[in-house]
Scaffold this motif. Structure first.
Motif, short mmCIF file in Angstrom:
data_model
loop_
_atom_site.label_atom_id
_atom_site.label_comp_id
_atom_site.label_asym_id
_atom_site.label_seq_id
_atom_site.Cartn_x
_atom_site.Cartn_y
_atom_site.Cartn_z
N ILE A 1 37.44 38.45 45.32
CA ILE A 1 37.55 37.32 46.23
C ILE A 1 38.90 36.64 46.05
O ILE A 1 39.29 36.29 44.94
CB ILE A 1 36.41 36.30 45.98
N SER A 2 39.61 36.45 47.16
CA SER A 2 40.91 35.79 47.12
C SER A 2 40.78 34.36 47.60
O SER A 2 39.86 33.99 48.34
CB SER A 2 41.93 36.55 47.98
N ASN B 1 41.97 49.25 39.33
CA ASN B 1 41.40 49.08 37.99
C ASN B 1 39.94 48.63 38.06
O ASN B 1 39.17 48.87 37.13
CB ASN B 1 42.23 48.07 37.20
N GLN B 2 39.57 47.98 39.16
CA GLN B 2 38.17 47.60 39.35
C GLN B 2 37.33 48.82 39.72
O GLN B 2 36.12 48.81 39.55
CB GLN B 2 38.07 46.53 40.45
N CYS B 3 37.99 49.86 40.22
CA CYS B 3 37.33 51.12 40.57
C CYS B 3 37.69 52.18 39.53
O CYS B 3 38.10 53.31 39.87
CB CYS B 3 37.76 51.56 41.97
N ALA B 4 37.54 51.83 38.28
CA ALA B 4 38.06 52.65 37.18
C ALA B 4 37.39 54.01 37.05
O ALA B 4 37.91 54.90 36.38
CB ALA B 4 37.93 51.89 35.86
N SER B 5 36.23 54.21 37.68
CA SER B 5 35.52 55.48 37.54
C SER B 5 35.99 56.53 38.53
O SER B 5 35.49 57.66 38.51
CB SER B 5 34.01 55.26 37.74
N PRO C 1 18.82 40.19 40.02
CA PRO C 1 17.63 40.70 39.31
C PRO C 1 18.01 41.81 38.32
O PRO C 1 19.04 42.47 38.47
CB PRO C 1 16.76 41.25 40.45
N GLU C 2 17.18 42.00 37.34
CA GLU C 2 17.46 42.97 36.29
C GLU C 2 17.72 44.36 36.87
O GLU C 2 17.00 44.83 37.75
CB GLU C 2 16.28 43.03 35.31
N GLY C 3 18.77 45.00 36.36
CA GLY C 3 19.11 46.34 36.80
C GLY C 3 20.19 46.40 37.85
O GLY C 3 20.85 47.42 38.02
N TYR C 4 20.41 45.31 38.57
CA TYR C 4 21.42 45.28 39.63
C TYR C 4 22.77 44.85 39.07
O TYR C 4 22.85 43.87 38.32
CB TYR C 4 21.00 44.34 40.76
N GLU C 5 23.81 45.58 39.44
CA GLU C 5 25.16 45.29 38.96
C GLU C 5 25.94 44.55 40.04
O GLU C 5 25.83 44.85 41.23
CB GLU C 5 25.88 46.59 38.59
N GLY D 1 33.75 42.37 37.44
CA GLY D 1 32.90 43.55 37.35
C GLY D 1 33.60 44.82 37.80
O GLY D 1 34.72 44.81 38.32
N GLU D 2 32.92 45.94 37.61
CA GLU D 2 33.42 47.24 38.01
C GLU D 2 32.64 47.75 39.21
O GLU D 2 31.42 47.64 39.25
CB GLU D 2 33.29 48.25 36.86
N VAL D 3 33.36 48.29 40.19
CA VAL D 3 32.71 48.87 41.36
C VAL D 3 32.38 50.32 41.06
O VAL D 3 33.28 51.12 40.78
CB VAL D 3 33.63 48.79 42.60
#
Length: 359
Positions: A220-221, A278-282, A211-215, A231-233
């Protein structure tokens, strides 16, 4: 003449009443249906609507005062399709009740599926009805045992789509052989093992339609294939869980008394961790080195720091920004197991990753 005028007036009045009834009643029914549809479309099924003339009366129990206000606002701003654009034709009588609940922040929900298909749920929902619906969905979806570890009712849900997103994540988790999904406010993350690349692609596609707003983010391996990160976590807690899961049952090995990494298993793990970083870039990543108590304590302190620095250097070579990482050695000062057995000493020779907020 006078009598005819009186009868004419009476006839016209009756006709006017009949005509107003003919056009007014459909307008009432339309307004009621339009408001009911607008509330249902926003996920506010708890609100009942009943028209009394041009008054739209809302009844029912909302999960919170904020939800009750939002429902009234939606009802007030609903346009009657049969009212020729006269949005202000109706007024809202908000009689919704609401339960005073504790507010949870961040608002989270988690599910873990093991290799046998058993699932454990925990987190927060907005009402008992929502909890019952989530449990019913999980029970009907998974083949294994579904356990409610700690599903609690609290205010603070991002919006009325919270239950819908949980159920969507349940459908995605069902496709994994094992894994988990984690929700924190508008962040959604799923990780685990899929039987094939096609299954992984299907899960990623489902996640793309949140739904709109959800990231949405996924890690998955697939057997004999590298993990595919999507995506980014944007949650430090979820990133820490990802690192913990990737390290579970695995280890980075070094040459004896040296800071040189050895073994294909070690490099495979580091490559996976680099991708996760890199997926947790923040966020920042602390890399801590630990040793057993064999040998000189000062030497062990130096060796543990050198090994931590080696790991940081390798991650940097795999595109993890050096500025996001720190390395520190603790030597033998923080054992995770007794040093009086070989198994304990092996457990103490380790690298620990901690995800922290960026400065």
């Amino acid at each position: 003449m006078g009598a005819k005028w009186v009868w004419g007036t009476i006839i016209l009045a009756i006709a006017s009443l009949i005509l107003s009834w003919i056009f007014y009643v459909p307008k009432i029914a339309s307004m009621e249906n339009d408001i009911r549809g607008a509330l249902a479309g926003a996920g506010y099924d708890f609100a009942n609507v009943e028209m009394d003339g041009n008054i739209a009366r809302l009844t029912g129990e909302a999960p919170s005062e904020a939800f009750a206000r939002d429902a009234a606002s939606i009802a007030e701003n609903t346009e009657c399709k049969a009212c020729k654009g006269k949005r202000s034709w109706h007024v809202v009588d908000n009689q919704l009740s609401f339960t005073t609940l504790p507010t949870q922040s961040p608002y989270t929900f988690n599910a873990i599926k093991d290799d046998n298909g058993n699932v454990v749920l925990s987190g927060y929902v907005a009402s008992q009805e929502q909890r019952d619906a989530v449990m019913a969905k999980a029970t009907s979806t998974f083949d294994g045992t579904v356990t409610d570890r700690t599903i609690k009712i609290a205010m603070g849900a991002p919006d009325a789509n919270w239950e819908k997103v949980i159920e969507k994540n349940i459908d995605e988790l069902d496709l994994l052989d094992s894994g988990r999904f984690a929700m924190e406010n508008y962040t959604n993350f799923i990780s685990g093992e899929a039987a094939s690349a096609d299954v992984r692609a299907r899960i990623n596609q489902m996640g793309a339609n949140m739904p709109e707003g959800y990231e949405f983010a996924a890690n998955i391996s697939v057997p004999d294939m590298a993990a595919e990160n999507v995506g980014e976590v944007k949650s430090a807690t979820i990133c820490q869980t990802l690192f913990d899961d990737l390290n579970d049952g695995k280890k980075i090995f070094f040459q004896t008394d040296k800071a040189e990494i050895r073994g294909a298993e070690s490099f495979d793990l580091l490559n996976t961790l680099a991708s996760a970083a890199n997926q947790c870039a923040s966020f920042r990543i602390k890399v801590d080195g630990h040793t057993d108590n064999v040998g000189d304590a000062a030497y062990n302190m130096s060796l543990s720091e050198a090994r931590a620095n080696t790991v940081v250097a390798y991650l940097n070579q795999n595109d993890v920004e050096l500025s996001r990482m720190t390395a520190k050695g603790f030597g033998e000062t923080q054992p995770s197991a007794p040093n009086d057995t070989e198994e304990g000493r092996a457990a103490n020779r380790r690298i620990v990753f901690t995800v922290t907020q960026s400065e």
